[in-house]
Design a protein around this motif. Structure first.
Motif, PDB file in Angstrom:
ATOM      1  N   ARG A  35      50.176  41.874  58.708  1.00  0.00           N
ATOM      2  CA  ARG A  35      50.143  40.451  58.378  1.00  0.00           C
ATOM      3  C   ARG A  35      50.805  39.633  59.492  1.00  0.00           C
ATOM      4  NH1 ARG A  35      53.820  42.985  55.268  1.00  0.00           N
ATOM      5  NH2 ARG A  35      55.978  42.235  55.207  1.00  0.00           N
ATOM      6  N   SER A  83      53.109  36.932  61.291  1.00  0.00           N
ATOM      7  CA  SER A  83      54.407  36.335  60.968  1.00  0.00           C
ATOM      8  C   SER A  83      54.439  34.890  61.453  1.00  0.00           C
ATOM      9  CB  SER A  83      55.535  37.135  61.621  1.00  0.00           C
ATOM     10  OG  SER A  83      55.350  37.184  63.034  1.00  0.00           O
ATOM     11  N   TYR A 133      52.597  31.632  50.796  1.00  0.00           N
ATOM     12  CA  TYR A 133      52.681  32.671  51.827  1.00  0.00           C
ATOM     13  C   TYR A 133      53.966  33.487  51.666  1.00  0.00           C
ATOM     14  CZ  TYR A 133      51.630  34.782  56.355  1.00  0.00           C
ATOM     15  OH  TYR A 133      51.307  35.678  57.354  1.00  0.00           O
ATOM     16  N   SER A 134      55.060  32.823  51.333  1.00  0.00           N
ATOM     17  CA  SER A 134      56.331  33.532  51.111  1.00  0.00           C
ATOM     18  C   SER A 134      56.217  34.478  49.921  1.00  0.00           C
ATOM     19  CB  SER A 134      57.463  32.531  50.879  1.00  0.00           C
ATOM     20  OG  SER A 134      57.678  31.734  52.018  1.00  0.00           O
ATOM     21  N   GLU A 167      54.127  37.491  50.904  1.00  0.00           N
ATOM     22  CA  GLU A 167      54.870  38.405  51.771  1.00  0.00           C
ATOM     23  C   GLU A 167      55.748  39.347  50.949  1.00  0.00           C
ATOM     24  OE1 GLU A 167      56.768  35.859  54.771  1.00  0.00           O
ATOM     25  OE2 GLU A 167      55.576  37.004  56.225  1.00  0.00           O
ATOM     26  N   LEU A 173      53.442  41.926  49.518  1.00  0.00           N
ATOM     27  CA  LEU A 173      52.971  42.843  50.560  1.00  0.00           C
ATOM     28  C   LEU A 173      54.070  43.816  50.985  1.00  0.00           C
ATOM     29  CD1 LEU A 173      50.853  40.417  52.765  1.00  0.00           C
ATOM     30  CD2 LEU A 173      50.015  42.154  51.181  1.00  0.00           C
ATOM     31  N   GLU A 174      55.308  43.362  50.978  1.00  0.00           N
ATOM     32  CA  GLU A 174      56.414  44.272  51.280  1.00  0.00           C
ATOM     33  C   GLU A 174      56.513  45.373  50.220  1.00  0.00           C
ATOM     34  OE1 GLU A 174      59.929  41.973  51.663  1.00  0.00           O
ATOM     35  OE2 GLU A 174      59.273  40.941  53.477  1.00  0.00           O
ATOM     36  N   PHE A 208      46.798  35.245  49.297  1.00  0.00           N
ATOM     37  CA  PHE A 208      46.566  35.046  50.730  1.00  0.00           C
ATOM     38  C   PHE A 208      45.347  34.165  50.955  1.00  0.00           C
ATOM     39  CE2 PHE A 208      46.114  36.039  55.175  1.00  0.00           C
ATOM     40  CZ  PHE A 208      47.413  36.307  55.580  1.00  0.00           C
TER      41      PHE A 208
END
Length: 215
Positions: free
Chosen positions: A88, A90, A120-121, A124, A127-128, A161
């Motif tokens: 992704r 950054s 987006y935050s 993320e 996704l982590e 996303f």
């Protein structure tokens, strides 16, 4: 009588000169302030556009690649989320400060940027978690969580996303139109009187909060 008239004219000439000088000084200060603010807005807009275009391009590349590889529709969210978890894009450390500098330009632009940043935050973080799942699976050979939970995260990541990308598309358009354009005032008037298809779709995105196929 003539002497008094001359004195009166001299007095008012001095006052008028001082008033005109003050007005000119004020106008000069306003012009300098506007020019400085305009330079700051352009610098911030360039940083934002670079970040937004990077995110949009990454997602579009993934969509094209998924079509090229023939990823089944029922596996699309898993495939997309796995790729995003690994690669992704950054955002620049200056992204948030640039958003703050741009906020007063347009309410709609501010909304798109704020929603993009928030979504987006959130994505993320998901996704982590997905990346940790894959690491654990490669290490142990077992899924660390129930399949339903992992699927739900993959679906949320893909939809989130997609929505963030659409806000990025709208924000980039408004940044280019209202700040980076050579005719921002004309564009603002045109948008007030008549909106093009992209701008109408962006308004729909703000109103509904869901991805818009037209974008």
């Amino acid at each position: 009588m003539i002497t008094e008239l001359i004195e009166w004219l001299c007095k008012w000439q001095t006052l008028l000169g001082a008033a005109i000088g003050g007005i000119i000084g004020l106008l000069s200060a306003l012009i300098v302030a506007h020019s400085a603010r305009r330079r700051e807005e352009i610098s911030a807009a360039m940083i934002l556009v670079g970040n937004l275009v990077k995110v949009v391009a990454a997602f579009q590349t993934l969509l094209e690649k998924s079509e090229g590889e023939g990823v089944p529709a029922n596996e699309h969210h898993r495939w997309i989320s796995e790729k995003l978890a690994k690669f992704r894009p950054s955002l620049s450390p200056m992204f948030e400060s640039s958003v703050a500098r741009i906020m007063p330009v347009s309410g709609k632009l501010a909304s798109h940027l704020e929603l993009f940043s928030t979504i987006y935050s959130d994505v993320e973080l998901i996704l982590e978690r997905i990346a940790d799942d894959y690491k654990s699976f490669r290490r142990t050979g077992k899924a660390p969580r129930p399949k339903e939970e992992m699927d739900a995260d993959a679906e949320r990541a893909k939809i989130g996303f997609d929505t963030a990308v659409q806000h990025a598309i709208c924000a980039e358009h408004l940044l280019s139109t209202l700040i980076l354009s050579k005719t921002p005032i004309f564009n603002r008037i045109r948008m007030f009187l008549w909106k093009n298809q992209k701008e109408r779709s962006c308004n729909d995105l703000l109103r509904t909060g869901t991805p818009n196929k037209a974008l």
